[in-house]
Enzyme design. Structure first.
Site, mmCIF file in Angstrom:
data_model
loop_
_atom_site.group_PDB
_atom_site.id
_atom_site.type_symbol
_atom_site.label_atom_id
_atom_site.label_comp_id
_atom_site.label_asym_id
_atom_site.label_seq_id
_atom_site.Cartn_x
_atom_site.Cartn_y
_atom_site.Cartn_z
ATOM 1 N N LYS A 113 0.888 -1.168 0.036
ATOM 2 C CA LYS A 113 0.042 0.049 -0.031
ATOM 3 C C LYS A 113 0.793 1.213 -0.132
ATOM 4 O O LYS A 113 0.545 2.120 -0.821
ATOM 5 C CB LYS A 113 -0.992 0.061 0.989
ATOM 6 N N GLN A 153 -4.596 -1.745 9.644
ATOM 7 C CA GLN A 153 -4.535 -2.753 9.009
ATOM 8 C C GLN A 153 -5.136 -3.972 10.165
ATOM 9 O O GLN A 153 -4.666 -3.929 11.218
ATOM 10 C CB GLN A 153 -2.870 -3.200 8.586
ATOM 11 N N ASP A 204 -11.121 2.770 4.210
ATOM 12 C CA ASP A 204 -11.226 1.311 4.148
ATOM 13 C C ASP A 204 -12.789 1.048 3.918
ATOM 14 O O ASP A 204 -13.137 -0.162 3.527
ATOM 15 C CB ASP A 204 -10.896 0.569 5.414
HETATM 16 N N1 GUN Z 1 -6.833 -6.628 6.230
HETATM 17 C C1 GUN Z 1 -6.936 -7.373 4.999
HETATM 18 N N2 GUN Z 1 -7.553 -6.740 4.158
HETATM 19 C C2 GUN Z 1 -7.640 -5.507 4.781
HETATM 20 C C3 GUN Z 1 -8.132 -4.185 4.131
HETATM 21 O O1 GUN Z 1 -8.798 -4.023 3.013
HETATM 22 N N3 GUN Z 1 -8.012 -3.233 5.368
HETATM 23 C C4 GUN Z 1 -7.596 -3.328 6.325
HETATM 24 N N4 GUN Z 1 -7.519 -2.355 7.292
HETATM 25 N N5 GUN Z 1 -7.207 -4.307 6.838
HETATM 26 C C5 GUN Z 1 -7.175 -5.506 5.852
#
Ligand code: GUN
Length: 294
Positions: free
Chosen positions: A52, A96, A119
């Site tokens: 990311k 995350q 998100d």
């Molecule tokens: N863990 C796995 N996928 C995601 C996501 O799209 N966002 C977040 N914050 N954690 C994740």
């Protein structure tokens, strides 16, 4: 059969965003700024977060990685979220997941200001999505919808069968496929672990979205010739021939299902790469909102 190339589409989105950032900066606007909070040292999470941050750099966003050790208290994390909510030069942030078991993920999600929740996990954004109001869509459902749009796959009046009812994929994608407009206007069936006659239901599907996390679950006897198959599965299975020691397995028996399909997403390289593109799109939207451009 046509392969839906999520990697290619995500690269297209990134280059579109990169050009947009350059235009913003030329016009004296601030670059979009995303912060990513990571707790502990989960291998998967570290990989995702690194991807990311790298994606942000690639498109010219500012990014901030905020790392806590696994023993951080819930209170300390909530305090950081409060700070990020108020940070004026920050457009959006994510925490995350998963988090260590002593931290209540629900509480953390609720603490994030909905206007910075890129998100799309906060109930305000989930509720707005259900009402068809402007909101941040969560990454995987948004990525699936974008793939259907870019490949101009017909959805109106089609029977879309979704396997899996999770809060982050199955249910939101069901809402989006049923909403008015394109992509949408589909007749949606949600199947799950208690569904009876799942195979027969799938056989009537024009579009199957498999999001249950069981490698190879969708077999060729479940798929109508000409169907569109979207595979959301990304289960890590041990593979000694790989440097990482694992490979990603989809929910679809690709080898036998693909020849039947009009369109199918591969794993990897289908839905997966779209999730980061969705996050970047949400961050751009947040930046425009912050700078009163929307
Ligand atoms: N863990 C796995 N996928 C995601 C996501 O799209 N966002 C977040 N914050 N954690 C994740």
């Amino acid at each position: 059969m046509q392969l839906i190339d999520g990697k290619l589409v995500s690269q297209q989105i990134r280059s579109e965003l990169k050009a947009e950032v350059e235009r913003m900066v030329e016009q004296g606007m601030r670059r979009p700024h995303l912060a990513v909070v990571i707790v502990g040292h989960d291998g998967g999470s570290e990989t995702y977060v690194a991807a990311k941050v790298k994606a942000c750099e690639e498109v010219g966003y500012r990014s901030t990685r905020i790392a806590f050790e696994a023993d951080v208290t819930e209170e300390q994390l909530l305090q950081k979220i409060d700070e990020l909510n108020r940070q004026a030069d920050l457009d959006g942030f994510i925490v995350q997941l998963p988090l260590p078991s002593h931290i209540d993920e629900q509480k953390i999600t609720l603490a994030i200001a909905p206007e910075k929740d890129v998100d799309g996990f906060h109930p305000v954004n989930v509720g707005r999505m259900n009402l068809g109001l402007p909101c941040f869509l969560s990454a995987t459902p948004a990525g699936i919808i974008e793939l259907l749009r870019r490949y101009q796959i017909p959805t109106q009046g089609k029977h879309c069968v979704i396997i899996g009812r999770s809060n982050i994929v199955g249910r939101p994608v069901a809402t989006l496929m049923a909403q008015k407009g394109y992509p949408g206007d589909a007749t949606v069936t949600i199947c799950h672990s208690r569904t009876q006659n799942l195979k027969q239901i799938c056989q009537t599907a024009d579009i199957i979205i498999a999001a249950l996390g069981r490698p190879g679950f969708v077999t060729s006897d479940m798929v109508k010739p000409g169907a569109v198959v979207i595979d959301v599965g990304t289960t890590r299975v041990p593979d000694a021939t790989r440097k990482s020691g694992f490979r990603l397995a989809g929910d679809v028996d690709f080898e036998h299902v693909a020849p039947l399909c009009s369109y199918i997403t591969p794993v990897p390289g289908g839905v997966g790469p779209m999730t980061i593109a969705s996050l970047l799109l949400n961050t751009m939207q947040a930046a425009k909102q912050t700078q009163n451009l929307l």
